[in-house]
Structures are given as C-alpha cells and as structure tokens.
Write a protein that holds these residues in place. Structure first.
Motif, short mmCIF file in Angstrom:
data_model
loop_
_atom_site.label_atom_id
_atom_site.label_comp_id
_atom_site.label_asym_id
_atom_site.label_seq_id
_atom_site.Cartn_x
_atom_site.Cartn_y
_atom_site.Cartn_z
N ASP A 12 -1.06 -8.38 7.38
CA ASP A 12 -0.86 -6.95 7.26
C ASP A 12 -0.24 -6.64 8.72
O ASP A 12 -0.93 -6.84 9.79
CB ASP A 12 -2.19 -6.26 7.18
CG ASP A 12 -2.84 -6.51 5.86
OD1 ASP A 12 -2.23 -6.66 4.80
OD2 ASP A 12 -4.10 -6.44 5.88
N ILE A 14 1.23 -3.58 11.03
CA ILE A 14 1.12 -2.26 10.90
C ILE A 14 1.82 -1.62 12.01
O ILE A 14 1.58 -2.15 13.27
CB ILE A 14 -0.44 -1.95 10.91
CG1 ILE A 14 -1.09 -2.51 9.77
CG2 ILE A 14 -0.68 -0.40 10.95
CD1 ILE A 14 -2.65 -2.53 9.85
N CYS A 102 2.35 -7.72 4.35
CA CYS A 102 2.54 -6.36 4.05
C CYS A 102 2.79 -5.58 5.47
O CYS A 102 2.24 -5.82 6.34
CB CYS A 102 1.31 -5.72 3.46
SG CYS A 102 1.23 -3.95 2.77
N HIS A 103 3.96 -4.86 5.23
CA HIS A 103 4.55 -3.97 6.35
C HIS A 103 4.04 -2.55 6.07
O HIS A 103 4.66 -1.98 5.11
CB HIS A 103 5.96 -4.28 6.69
CG HIS A 103 6.38 -5.74 7.15
ND1 HIS A 103 6.75 -6.02 8.26
CD2 HIS A 103 6.31 -6.88 6.16
CE1 HIS A 103 6.77 -7.30 8.37
NE2 HIS A 103 6.77 -7.75 7.15
N ILE A 104 3.38 -1.82 7.09
CA ILE A 104 2.96 -0.64 6.84
C ILE A 104 3.47 0.22 8.28
O ILE A 104 2.95 -0.21 9.10
CB ILE A 104 1.57 -0.45 6.65
CG1 ILE A 104 1.12 -1.41 5.59
CG2 ILE A 104 1.10 0.79 6.42
CD1 ILE A 104 -0.53 -1.70 5.53
N THR A 105 4.07 1.40 7.93
CA THR A 105 4.60 2.39 8.92
C THR A 105 3.75 3.62 8.57
O THR A 105 4.11 4.15 7.48
CB THR A 105 6.10 2.37 9.00
OG1 THR A 105 6.70 1.08 9.24
CG2 THR A 105 6.18 3.28 10.10
N THR A 106 3.09 4.14 9.58
CA THR A 106 2.32 5.39 9.44
C THR A 106 2.74 6.55 10.41
O THR A 106 2.79 6.09 11.65
CB THR A 106 0.65 5.23 9.47
OG1 THR A 106 0.31 4.06 8.87
CG2 THR A 106 0.10 6.38 9.36
N GLN A 112 2.60 7.14 4.82
CA GLN A 112 2.70 5.82 4.87
C GLN A 112 4.05 5.29 4.11
O GLN A 112 4.15 5.88 2.98
CB GLN A 112 1.78 4.91 4.62
CG GLN A 112 0.45 5.05 5.50
CD GLN A 112 -0.75 4.08 5.28
OE1 GLN A 112 -0.86 3.71 4.22
NE2 GLN A 112 -1.57 3.56 6.42
N THR A 114 5.55 1.61 2.92
CA THR A 114 4.84 0.16 2.95
C THR A 114 5.68 -0.64 1.99
O THR A 114 6.38 -0.29 1.14
CB THR A 114 3.70 0.06 2.07
OG1 THR A 114 2.34 1.19 2.90
CG2 THR A 114 3.02 -1.20 2.14
N CYS A 115 6.05 -1.94 2.72
CA CYS A 115 6.56 -2.86 1.91
C CYS A 115 6.00 -4.08 1.76
O CYS A 115 5.57 -4.79 3.13
CB CYS A 115 8.17 -3.00 2.62
SG CYS A 115 9.32 -4.27 1.59
N PHE A 116 5.90 -4.82 0.50
CA PHE A 116 4.95 -6.06 0.39
C PHE A 116 5.79 -7.07 0.04
O PHE A 116 6.63 -6.82 -1.12
CB PHE A 116 4.17 -5.66 -0.69
CG PHE A 116 3.12 -6.88 -0.70
CD1 PHE A 116 2.17 -7.36 0.12
CD2 PHE A 116 3.11 -7.61 -1.98
CE1 PHE A 116 1.21 -8.49 -0.16
CE2 PHE A 116 2.24 -8.69 -2.41
CZ PHE A 116 1.37 -9.21 -1.06
#
Length: 312
Positions: A12, A14, A102-106, A112, A114-116
């Motif tokens: 993950d 983040i 999993c790339h998550i930008t908040t 968010q 998200t790209c998985f």
C-alpha cells in the motif's frame, strides 16, 4: 493444527495531497481530464488480505501457510514475513511482475484517488497440498486471485478440509454462481453486514438459503461487534473490545479473522473464538495501517481478560 491463509499480498503506497482535488478539476472539462497532483511525501506499508491475516496470527504465536503470489520486488516483504518465522512455501514467485500494489492519494478533505495494480496477483498460487490433517487443519479463502478463490474451495471440499469463505472486496468481481458454489459446503461464511447484502444480490439466494449452504455464518458490524450464527442454531452477539483511540479501521476485519482463527486453533467453539477475533481487531483500529500494530502474547491476553474475562 495448520492454518492455510489464501488471499493477496500487496504494497500500500500512500500519499497525501496538501490541497483539495475539487480545486483542480474543471467540471466542464471532465471529459478530457488531465491533471497531476504533487503529493506531500510517500509512505509504503505492507498489506494484502493474506499478509494482514498472517501478520496478526504470527503475533498470536501461529505460523500459518500463506497461499498467494508475489513479484520481483517482494524481497523486503519476504524478509518481514520470514522474520516473523512464517513459512513461505505457499507464495508463488512470478518473474517479470510487480507484487500487487495499491496507490492511494488523499486530499485535505479526505477524498481519495486510488489505483490498484494486481501484478503478480493475476497468477494463481499453485500450492501443492501435502500432509493435510483434515480432522484438525483449517483454511480461509480471502480476497485475492479470482481463480484461486473458486478453485481452492473446490480443492478443500474434495479433501474434506474445513474452510472459511471470505469474499470481501472481490464480491463484485466473482460471478454469482461461483460465489454460491464456494459458499455451498463451506464451514463458515464471513462478511460484514453490507457485504452480506451484496452476496444475497449477486447469488440470488436469500439469507436463509445462504445460511443453509454453510455450516456457520459470521457477520461483522463494525463498532457494534459481530454476530455468530452457529450450525447448532445458537446466535451469539459478540461486542467489540474497548478502544483507546479510533485511528484507522481499515485492517480491523483482517485482524478479526486472525483472532478468530487463533481461537479455533485453540479448540474453542466458534462463538468463543469470535471473542478472540474481537480482541485482536482492537489492536489494528488503534494504529494507522493494516500491519502497524504490535503486541506480545502476554499483552494480548491481558487486554482480552480486561474486556471479556478469563483467558480461554
């Protein structure tokens, strides 16, 4: 007793965006969206359903066999798991692929993007089962490779090995008839209350029909705890453990499953094992991330006793 944990292994990654996505997205240009957000630092955490469940089981003194696939970048995750003395023979290494990530930008409003990337998870684990004790061993089939999620229950039923089916976030990806087949003959089905409704919709089965296909039904209810519908007809409401703080509930479900499996490995009845699951979930909720919590076995059982009475 051996525990088989199938599911995903993933990184993950983040990132936080020190602004609001809405300020940089033009509503009248959404059809040609092309935007870059400059993040404020990147944090990498270990994750994936199989990794999360196995991690908490290791803290509880168990050595589950992880059934999953990983890519060429798996080295430091591999070291983490072997440092926990977890066996790695069930992890299929895939050349030329990245481990699932999993790339998550908040943003500052907690929105968010998200790209998985499934990466190596697109390949089956290919584990060869040897020396299975069907009278004692247990398996859990958690979200991961879709073929594994269908084929492993078939294998377990053929062997006579009890298994818990846990479709989770892959409910929308599994065909309804495949999901119904996996539930049929399972030792238990576990999901949260929303997921259970999704299972009902996907399979076309009523809740009663689903319960008739599995021996036990476990429904988690977030802060309200969980409910265990056992094969003997008893219904047990299991409360949550007291929390020092609610930091991140993301990994609570996987921690609950780890505690549940720990209780079963101790020979506890399912309802009592669910209390161990509830006690385990607490540690994850109090930390940011799905594998950031730590406890010794003594610390765990002290917390259990503070919440639920004498150690089983």
């Amino acid at each position: 007793m051996k525990i088989y944990v199938s599911g995903s292994l993933a990184f993950d990654r983040i990132m936080s965006f020190p602004g609001k996505f809405a300020d940089h997205i033009l509503a009248d240009k959404i059809h040609i969206l092309n935007v870059c957000f400059v993040g404020n630092g990147l944090t990498e955490r270990f994750g994936g359903t199989a990794g999360n469940i196995a991690y908490s089981l290791a803290l509880l003194g168990e050595k589950p066999v992880i059934l999953s696939s990983a890519g060429w970048d798996f080295d430091h995750y591999h070291k983490r798991l072997t440092d926990l003395d977890l066996p790695m023979e069930g992890v299929h290494m895939v050349d030329g692929e990245l481990t699932a990530n999993c790339h998550i930008t908040t943003d500052m409003s907690d929105n968010q993007i998200t790209c998985f990337n499934p990466g190596a998870m697109n390949e089956r684990c290919r584990y060869e089962f040897n020396g299975v004790n069907v009278d004692e061993d247990i398996a859990i089939v958690s979200p991961g490779n879709l073929v594994d999620m269908v084929e492993l229950p078939r294998k377990y039923k053929q062997m006579g090995l009890r298994y818990i089916f846990d479709p989770g976030q892959n409910i929308t990806a599994l065909a309804g008839e495949d999901m119904a087949e996996c539930i049929d003959g399972s030792w238990a089905l576990i999901s949260n209350d929303y997921e259970l409704e999704m299972i009902v919709k996907a399979t076309g089965l009523s809740r009663d029909e689903i319960q008739a296909k599995t021996k036990n039904l476990i429904t988690t209810l977030g802060e309200k705890g969980s409910v265990v519908y056992a094969e003997d007809g008893t219904v047990t409401e299991v409360p949550t453990a007291k929390l020092e703080a609610v930091v991140d509930p993301t990994g609570a479900g996987d921690s609950y499953r780890a505690g549940l499996l720990k209780g079963l490995s101790m020979g506890l009845p399912l309802a009592k094992a669910a209390y161990v699951g509830s006690a385990c979930a607490k540690w994850s909720v109090e930390k940011l991330g799905t594998q950031e919590h730590h406890f010794s076995e003594d610390e765990f059982w002290t917390a259990y006793e503070d919440n639920f009475g004498p150690r089983p």
